[in-house]
Design a protein around this motif. Structure first.
Motif, short mmCIF file in Angstrom:
data_model
loop_
_atom_site.label_atom_id
_atom_site.label_comp_id
_atom_site.label_asym_id
_atom_site.label_seq_id
_atom_site.Cartn_x
_atom_site.Cartn_y
_atom_site.Cartn_z
N LYS A 161 -0.07 8.59 4.11
CA LYS A 161 -0.78 8.31 5.39
C LYS A 161 0.20 7.25 6.06
CE LYS A 161 -5.35 7.10 5.64
NZ LYS A 161 -6.15 8.23 6.42
N LYS A 162 0.55 6.40 5.12
CA LYS A 162 1.35 5.26 5.55
C LYS A 162 2.42 5.13 4.84
CE LYS A 162 0.98 0.34 6.67
NZ LYS A 162 1.85 -0.02 5.61
N GLU A 163 3.69 5.22 5.58
CA GLU A 163 4.96 5.11 4.71
C GLU A 163 5.24 3.60 4.26
OE1 GLU A 163 7.72 7.56 6.92
OE2 GLU A 163 6.89 9.13 5.62
N PRO A 164 6.22 3.26 3.42
CA PRO A 164 6.27 2.07 3.09
C PRO A 164 6.81 0.88 4.20
CG PRO A 164 7.34 3.57 1.31
CD PRO A 164 6.81 4.42 2.58
N ALA A 165 6.18 -0.17 4.12
CA ALA A 165 6.46 -1.04 5.30
C ALA A 165 6.60 -2.41 4.47
CB ALA A 165 5.86 -0.79 6.52
N HIS A 166 7.24 -3.35 5.04
CA HIS A 166 6.87 -4.74 4.83
C HIS A 166 5.87 -5.33 5.72
CE1 HIS A 166 10.09 -5.27 1.83
NE2 HIS A 166 10.93 -4.37 2.45
N GLU A 167 4.95 -5.74 5.21
CA GLU A 167 3.72 -6.26 5.87
C GLU A 167 3.58 -7.77 5.67
OE1 GLU A 167 2.55 -4.49 8.47
OE2 GLU A 167 2.58 -2.40 7.74
N PHE A 168 2.77 -8.46 6.48
CA PHE A 168 2.65 -9.84 6.10
C PHE A 168 1.82 -10.09 4.82
CE2 PHE A 168 -1.37 -8.46 8.03
CZ PHE A 168 -2.56 -9.37 7.39
N TYR A 169 1.24 -8.89 4.25
CA TYR A 169 0.51 -9.05 2.94
C TYR A 169 1.26 -8.55 1.62
CZ TYR A 169 -0.74 -4.63 4.54
OH TYR A 169 -0.95 -3.32 5.59
N GLY A 170 2.38 -8.08 2.00
CA GLY A 170 3.47 -7.64 1.14
C GLY A 170 3.97 -6.19 1.42
N PHE A 171 4.74 -5.68 0.32
CA PHE A 171 5.53 -4.40 0.79
C PHE A 171 4.80 -3.28 0.32
CE2 PHE A 171 9.65 -1.87 -0.13
CZ PHE A 171 9.59 -1.25 0.90
N SER A 172 4.02 -2.21 1.00
CA SER A 172 2.75 -1.49 0.88
C SER A 172 2.96 -0.12 1.58
CB SER A 172 1.58 -2.17 0.94
OG SER A 172 1.22 -2.10 2.41
N ALA A 173 2.39 0.93 1.07
CA ALA A 173 2.19 2.05 1.70
C ALA A 173 0.72 2.58 1.30
CB ALA A 173 3.20 3.19 1.06
N VAL A 174 0.64 3.68 1.93
CA VAL A 174 -1.05 4.41 1.74
C VAL A 174 -0.82 5.75 1.54
CG1 VAL A 174 -3.31 4.75 2.74
CG2 VAL A 174 -2.08 2.62 3.26
N PHE A 175 -1.31 6.45 0.32
CA PHE A 175 -1.17 7.59 -0.17
C PHE A 175 -2.60 8.17 -0.33
CE2 PHE A 175 -0.91 6.03 -4.13
CZ PHE A 175 -1.79 6.73 -5.08
N GLN A 176 -2.74 9.48 -0.29
CA GLN A 176 -3.88 10.28 -0.39
C GLN A 176 -3.83 11.19 -1.82
OE1 GLN A 176 -4.40 11.99 3.54
NE2 GLN A 176 -6.46 11.42 3.43
N ASP A 177 -5.07 11.19 -2.35
CA ASP A 177 -5.21 12.18 -3.34
C ASP A 177 -5.46 13.51 -3.10
OD1 ASP A 177 -8.00 12.50 -3.06
OD2 ASP A 177 -8.42 11.19 -5.09
N ASP A 178 -5.51 14.46 -3.75
CA ASP A 178 -5.80 15.90 -3.67
C ASP A 178 -7.06 16.14 -2.82
OD1 ASP A 178 -6.67 15.37 -6.37
OD2 ASP A 178 -7.24 17.45 -6.25
N SER A 179 -8.10 15.27 -3.13
CA SER A 179 -9.38 15.74 -2.33
C SER A 179 -9.38 14.73 -1.02
CB SER A 179 -10.33 14.94 -3.27
OG SER A 179 -10.62 15.39 -4.51
N GLY A 180 -8.79 13.91 -0.63
CA GLY A 180 -8.56 13.16 0.41
C GLY A 180 -8.96 11.53 0.38
N ASN A 181 -9.08 11.05 -0.97
CA ASN A 181 -9.30 9.71 -1.09
C ASN A 181 -7.92 8.91 -0.89
OD1 ASN A 181 -12.13 9.95 -2.18
ND2 ASN A 181 -11.06 11.00 -3.90
N TRP A 182 -7.91 7.90 -0.33
CA TRP A 182 -6.81 7.14 -0.19
C TRP A 182 -6.85 5.97 -0.97
CZ3 TRP A 182 -7.35 2.46 2.13
CH2 TRP A 182 -8.68 2.20 3.34
N PHE A 183 -5.21 5.56 -1.23
CA PHE A 183 -5.21 4.18 -1.96
C PHE A 183 -3.99 3.55 -1.15
CE2 PHE A 183 -6.91 7.54 -4.69
CZ PHE A 183 -7.86 6.76 -5.41
N SER A 184 -4.08 2.52 -1.35
CA SER A 184 -3.08 1.40 -0.97
C SER A 184 -1.94 1.33 -2.42
CB SER A 184 -3.23 -0.01 -1.02
OG SER A 184 -3.64 -0.24 0.46
N LEU A 185 -0.79 1.39 -2.04
CA LEU A 185 0.32 1.08 -2.93
C LEU A 185 1.02 0.07 -2.61
CD1 LEU A 185 1.90 2.39 -5.40
CD2 LEU A 185 3.35 3.59 -3.82
N SER A 186 1.00 -0.93 -3.80
CA SER A 186 1.91 -2.44 -3.31
C SER A 186 2.95 -2.44 -4.39
CB SER A 186 0.89 -3.39 -3.43
OG SER A 186 -0.07 -3.26 -2.45
#
Lengths: 137, 149
Positions: free
Chosen positions: A108-133
């Motif tokens: 949902k969100k590709e990797p980017a350097h944010e003020f809170y760290g290097f992170s991205a957001v992906f979704q599982d096969d159901s639609g639940n999303w998770f941050s990846l840091s």
């Protein structure tokens, strides 16, 4: 005094498909896969470096936790990508991103350097999303 | 993701492809040169970059994948010798020694323990489920959509 969390749940639309996603795509390990008779299946996985945290891939149906109406509402909300269930850590963001993309994981969100760290957001096969840091080095 | 933002992304892609190559071909006779070729790298540069990203050399990673796959096959009840050959080890002795170093137990002990756990899971699944959920499965409580009184 509470000492640690050892079980948490993610609500999934289809346990077989979730098994494939969490085990074959994310690389999680199956901890428990038990048939519970008419009440369904108790399926838990561990993140690779957390053998003492079981994540239950909880089916959304009217067999155990929900009644029929709640299950229908929950399925709709999960499929719509309403819920974010947590943050997963990795050692190397770009390598993890490239591997998950190669395995067909939707970001949902590709990797980017944010003020809170290097992170991205992906979704599982159901639609639940998770941050990846990325674990701070 | 714009490649301009992460100019070294193409290098990551090659290393990740190499890792996926190891995952897919771990049972075959592959070595660092095959894997470096797959990633279009010189062998030395490839090994160093791979270790920087994954914390293991390609060879160490290959061994870890083989042990992981061996664990999965042992859980199915496949004979130890067959598992050894299926995951890419040449000799039972080296497989057993390496497996024990990595996991703390021999393949046959691991298999015996996992099959016994599987049997317990089939016989008494509720004992693998934490308290409140076990109560729901056992039918002693209704769904959590009903409020406690």
């Amino acid at each position: 005094m509470i000492t640690k969390m050892n079980h948490t749940s993610i609500f999934v639309l289809d346990q077989d498909s979730a098994y494939d996603f969490y085990v074959n795509k994310l690389g999680f390990k199956v901890n428990t896969d038990a048939q519970m008779g008419p009440k369904g299946r108790w399926l838990t996985v561990n993140p690779p470096e957390q053998p003492d945290l079981e994540i239950t891939l909880m089916a959304i149906d009217d067999k155990m936790m929900f009644d029929k109406s709640s299950a229908a509402k929950m399925s709709e909300l999960v499929a719509a990508g309403t819920f974010g269930f947590g943050t997963f850590l990795c050692d190397d963001m770009l390598a993890t991103y490239e591997e998950l993309k190669a395995k067909g994981v939707h970001f949902k969100k590709e990797p980017a350097h944010e003020f809170y760290g290097f992170s991205a957001v992906f979704q599982d096969d159901s639609g639940n999303w998770f941050s990846l840091s990325e674990r701070p080095k | 993701m714009p490649d301009q933002e992460f100019p070294k992304l193409y290098l990551y892609r090659r290393i990740v492809q190499a890792k996926l190559f190891i995952d897919a071909h771990s049972a075959e006779r592959i070595d660092a040169t095959d894997i470096a070729d797959e990633a279009c790298y010189s062998k030395y540069h490839f090994i160093r970059t791979f270790r920087d990203i994954y914390g293991k050399t390609p060879h160490q990673y290959l061994t870890a994948v083989r042990v992981d796959k061996a664990k999965a096959l042992l859980e199915t009840g496949m004979p130890v010798t067959e598992v050894c050959l299926s995951v890419g080890f040449d000799s039972l002795g080296s497989f057993t020694g390496l497996f024990k170093r990595r996991t703390g137990v021999t393949p046959s002990t691991f298999q015996r323990e996992r099959l016994a756990r599987r049997q317990r899971m089939d016989k008494a699944p509720l004992s693998f489920v934490p308290g409140c959920f076990a109560a729901l499965y056992s039918g002693r409580e209704n769904s959590n959509t009903r409020e406690a009184t």
